[in-house]
Design a protein around this motif. Structure first.
Motif, mmCIF file in Angstrom:
data_model
loop_
_atom_site.group_PDB
_atom_site.id
_atom_site.type_symbol
_atom_site.label_atom_id
_atom_site.label_comp_id
_atom_site.label_asym_id
_atom_site.label_seq_id
_atom_site.Cartn_x
_atom_site.Cartn_y
_atom_site.Cartn_z
ATOM 1 N N ARG A 191 0.899 -1.312 -0.034
ATOM 2 C CA ARG A 191 -0.046 0.139 0.022
ATOM 3 C C ARG A 191 1.045 1.177 0.003
ATOM 4 N N PHE A 192 2.135 1.028 0.548
ATOM 5 C CA PHE A 192 2.822 2.473 0.845
ATOM 6 C C PHE A 192 3.952 2.412 -0.417
ATOM 7 N N GLU A 193 3.862 1.735 -1.442
ATOM 8 C CA GLU A 193 5.070 1.387 -2.446
ATOM 9 C C GLU A 193 4.311 2.703 -3.403
ATOM 10 N N VAL A 247 5.153 2.028 -9.741
ATOM 11 C CA VAL A 247 5.918 1.956 -10.607
ATOM 12 C C VAL A 247 5.537 0.947 -11.887
ATOM 13 N N ARG A 248 5.817 1.121 -13.074
ATOM 14 C CA ARG A 248 5.054 0.468 -14.089
ATOM 15 C C ARG A 248 5.443 -1.165 -14.106
ATOM 16 N N GLU A 249 7.104 -1.204 -13.629
ATOM 17 C CA GLU A 249 7.665 -2.469 -13.658
ATOM 18 C C GLU A 249 7.179 -3.624 -12.502
ATOM 19 N N ASN A 250 6.580 -2.773 -11.569
ATOM 20 C CA ASN A 250 6.134 -3.538 -10.200
ATOM 21 C C ASN A 250 4.711 -3.657 -10.193
ATOM 22 N N THR A 251 3.786 -3.178 -11.097
ATOM 23 C CA THR A 251 2.560 -3.399 -11.178
ATOM 24 C C THR A 251 1.964 -4.631 -11.466
ATOM 25 N N GLN A 252 1.133 -5.021 -10.521
ATOM 26 C CA GLN A 252 0.566 -6.427 -10.738
ATOM 27 C C GLN A 252 -0.951 -6.226 -11.249
ATOM 28 N N SER A 253 -1.673 -7.442 -11.679
ATOM 29 C CA SER A 253 -2.922 -7.209 -12.094
ATOM 30 C C SER A 253 -3.820 -8.492 -11.578
ATOM 31 N N LEU A 254 -4.754 -8.382 -11.429
ATOM 32 C CA LEU A 254 -5.782 -9.512 -11.191
ATOM 33 C C LEU A 254 -7.043 -9.332 -11.957
ATOM 34 N N TYR A 255 -7.936 -10.195 -11.918
ATOM 35 C CA TYR A 255 -9.467 -10.263 -12.584
ATOM 36 C C TYR A 255 -10.432 -10.228 -11.490
ATOM 37 N N VAL A 256 -11.338 -9.552 -11.521
ATOM 38 C CA VAL A 256 -12.422 -9.867 -10.385
ATOM 39 C C VAL A 256 -13.786 -9.640 -11.165
ATOM 40 N N GLU A 257 -14.658 -10.957 -11.052
ATOM 41 C CA GLU A 257 -16.223 -10.553 -11.404
ATOM 42 C C GLU A 257 -16.960 -10.005 -10.250
ATOM 43 N N ALA A 258 -17.720 -9.035 -10.681
ATOM 44 C CA ALA A 258 -18.306 -8.194 -9.759
ATOM 45 C C ALA A 258 -19.518 -7.433 -10.522
ATOM 46 N N SER A 259 -20.438 -6.920 -9.750
ATOM 47 C CA SER A 259 -21.670 -6.084 -10.347
ATOM 48 C C SER A 259 -20.916 -4.385 -10.713
ATOM 49 N N THR A 260 -19.949 -4.105 -9.782
ATOM 50 C CA THR A 260 -19.895 -2.718 -9.796
ATOM 51 C C THR A 260 -18.148 -2.621 -9.499
ATOM 52 N N GLU A 261 -17.673 -1.488 -9.598
ATOM 53 C CA GLU A 261 -16.369 -1.231 -9.289
ATOM 54 C C GLU A 261 -16.372 -1.055 -7.824
ATOM 55 N N ARG A 262 -17.353 -0.575 -7.113
ATOM 56 C CA ARG A 262 -17.278 -0.457 -5.745
ATOM 57 C C ARG A 262 -17.064 -1.837 -4.875
ATOM 58 N N GLU A 263 -18.184 -2.769 -5.672
ATOM 59 C CA GLU A 263 -17.933 -4.088 -5.062
ATOM 60 C C GLU A 263 -16.431 -4.545 -5.241
ATOM 61 N N VAL A 264 -15.727 -4.170 -6.234
ATOM 62 C CA VAL A 264 -14.301 -4.783 -6.422
ATOM 63 C C VAL A 264 -13.531 -4.244 -5.380
ATOM 64 N N ASP A 317 -9.330 -5.488 2.377
ATOM 65 C CA ASP A 317 -8.614 -5.973 3.583
ATOM 66 C C ASP A 317 -7.237 -6.308 3.001
ATOM 67 N N ARG A 318 -6.817 -6.352 1.737
ATOM 68 C CA ARG A 318 -5.604 -6.671 1.070
ATOM 69 C C ARG A 318 -4.538 -5.333 1.401
ATOM 70 N N ASN A 319 -3.507 -5.600 1.472
ATOM 71 C CA ASN A 319 -2.530 -4.457 1.543
ATOM 72 C C ASN A 319 -2.188 -4.038 0.254
ATOM 73 N N PHE A 320 -3.036 -3.632 -0.763
ATOM 74 C CA PHE A 320 -2.731 -3.316 -1.993
ATOM 75 C C PHE A 320 -3.060 -1.659 -2.214
ATOM 76 N N ASN A 321 -1.913 -1.282 -2.929
ATOM 77 C CA ASN A 321 -2.153 0.032 -3.434
ATOM 78 C C ASN A 321 -2.877 -0.169 -4.875
#
Length: 71
Positions: free
Chosen positions: A11-13, A16-33, A39-43
């Protein structure tokens, strides 16, 4: 709907493009995502809705694995 989430693992990083991760989530809205990932320590840099040809392109990737939000 399928959303692609771009994030840094710490969260505090500084993003930087080279360190960017991605994941896919199925949900109804961006708010749900965002609520699902709070609860994950993601930025989280960006939550992007995937549809049409962009979704088809991502689905062809070997790294395409979708997390589903159980209501």
């Amino acid at each position: 709907m399928i959303f692609k989430v771009y994030y840094q693992e710490n969260r505090f990083e500084v993003p930087v493009r080279e360190n960017t991760q991605s994941l896919y989530v199925e949900a109804s809205t961006e708010r749900e995502v965002r609520h699902h990932l709070k609860d994950r320590n993601f930025n989280i840099e960006l939550v992007q809705l995937l549809e049409g040809q962009h979704l088809e392109y991502e689905q062809a990737s070997q790294d395409y694995k979708v997390e589903s939000i159980d209501a």
